[in-house]
Design an enzyme around this catalytic site. Structure first.
Site, mmCIF file in Angstrom:
data_model
loop_
_atom_site.group_PDB
_atom_site.id
_atom_site.type_symbol
_atom_site.label_atom_id
_atom_site.label_comp_id
_atom_site.label_asym_id
_atom_site.label_seq_id
_atom_site.Cartn_x
_atom_site.Cartn_y
_atom_site.Cartn_z
ATOM 1 C CE LYS A 63 -4.266 -1.627 0.353
ATOM 2 N NZ LYS A 63 -5.249 -1.320 -0.713
ATOM 3 C CD GLU A 74 -5.072 -3.215 -6.738
ATOM 4 O OE1 GLU A 74 -6.043 -2.702 -6.412
ATOM 5 O OE2 GLU A 74 -4.593 -4.206 -6.059
ATOM 6 C CG ASP A 109 -9.463 -0.911 -6.554
ATOM 7 O OD1 ASP A 109 -10.716 -1.405 -6.887
ATOM 8 O OD2 ASP A 109 -8.930 -1.156 -5.602
ATOM 9 C CE LYS A 161 -10.707 -4.031 -4.171
ATOM 10 N NZ LYS A 161 -10.453 -2.787 -3.527
#
Length: 368
Positions: A162, A216, A241, A265
């Site tokens: 991240k 992403e 994303d 997702k």
């Protein structure tokens, strides 16, 4: 088969350690488990993990909107998944997270009614192996290096890092992590919209030597039309994303040639019905995909595994969130192997149940 009741549970799951991204800090997963019962004795399970900064939902909104949706769905046939998805959209705009949990439970029922595993019901087949990555949260460089080394030592094939709270610092993070773990393990990064356009380009160019698989959502989702500029200037592949919720978003991204990859997702797409439509758009454009999640349990990630087996272009898997939880109330479903391969049972539907003792402790709401 008709829906006779829908029950919502607030499943609060403590995390083993805080999960930190450029969007914030979380030490608990506040999820919604959905149980749908029918007049033929079958039960379907679904789940979502509402996230205010991405899908604009909370546990409280899920209970309120869930009640609205349940009142419309009582008496309907859960096997008619496309029709029920459309009915939910006619009931209320957006609220993709709670819709996804209901959608998953309906698909579980539909597959169970045919006595087949969900992937088969969706038209898929098992012709590949699925391995999950594992995520390193934003932190100090020293802590991120320590966490990355632990991920490697645990045998995960890929480290997801991240980033997104400052380009120059992010460059130092990646350089330190790559030096610490060596070159025999994959690294992929996720900025969670944290960079400006010029900052994204400069950062991605600066870490080119670190052998990064892809990045992403480098910039704010509202600036998705600027992703093409980032992509054309970046030596690292770009994955959509937060700017990719449904098949309409997929079409915009394809038409504009904005990204290299898609990240699907279910909590963004409203569930499996629209996720399959995203896959269709991706396959038409030959775009490879990742399937991921928020902070869900193995209910959601079992559904993800079944979906992943419906397309050869689903090549990347971010299925680690269930490992973050201190407790696992799911019985059956997907299983992590010693080398972090993930396998799913051949039993009907999702092939799972939920521990009733755990559910008895959860705040709940039942509509019948």
């Amino acid at each position: 088969m008709k829906i006779t009741s829908i029950k919502f549970y607030h499943a609060q799951l403590k995390l083993r350690k805080p999960f930190i991204t450029s969007l914030g800090f979380r030490d608990h997963a506040n999820n919604i488990f959905v149980e749908i019962n029918t007049n033929v004795g079958l039960t379907g399970w679904g789940e979502c993990s509402p996230y205010p900064l991405i899908n604009g939902e909370t546990v409280d909104t899920c209970f309120v909107v869930g009640k609205m949706l349940a009142q419309r769905l009582i008496g309907e046939d859960p096997r008619e998944t496309a029709e029920l998805s459309a009915l939910m959209d006619k009931t209320i705009y957006a609220n993709t997270s709670i819709k996804s949990a209901i959608d998953i439970a309906c698909h579980d029922l539909a597959a169970k009614s045919c006595d087949e595993p969900l992937y088969l019901h969706l038209g898929g087949k098992i012709n590949k192996k699925i391995y999950t990555d594992y995520t390193v949260s934003i932190n100090t460089i020293e802590q991120m290096v320590e966490d990355a080394i632990e991920v490697k030592e645990r045998g995960f094939p890929v480290i997801k890092v991240k980033l997104g709270d400052g380009g120059p610092q992010d460059v130092k993070r990646i350089e330190a992590i790559r030096e610490a773990v060596g070159n025999d393990i994959g690294i992929r990064i996720d900025a969670n919209q944290g960079w400006k356009v010029k900052e994204a380009i400069a950062t991605l160019q600066a870490i080119n030597g670190a052998n990064i698989q892809y990045c992403e959502e480098p910039i704010n989702k509202h600036n998705y039309f600027k992703l093409k500029k980032v992509r054309k200037s970046s030596p690292i592949k770009i994955m959509a994303d937060e700017c990719l919720h449904d098949h309409y978003d997929a079409r915009k991204l394809v038409k504009g040639d904005h990204v290299d990859y898609f990240n699907i997702k279910l909590g963004k797409s409203s569930g499996l019905v629209k996720a399959q439509k995203i896959i269709q758009e991706a396959e038409a454009a030959n775009i490879a995909m990742q399937i991921g999640g928020f902070l869900e349990s193995r209910i959601l990630f079992t559904a993800n595994c079944h979906l992943a087996h419906t397309s050869d272009l689903v090549k990347h898997y971010d299925f680690d969130s269930a490992l973050f939880h201190e407790t696992d109330p799911v019985i059956g479903g997907m299983e992590y192997q010693h080398d972090w391969e993930i396998r799913i049972p051949e039993s009907p539907g999702l092939g799972l149940e939920v521990d009733r003792k755990f559910l008895d402790k959860c705040k709940s709401l039942e509509i019948n």
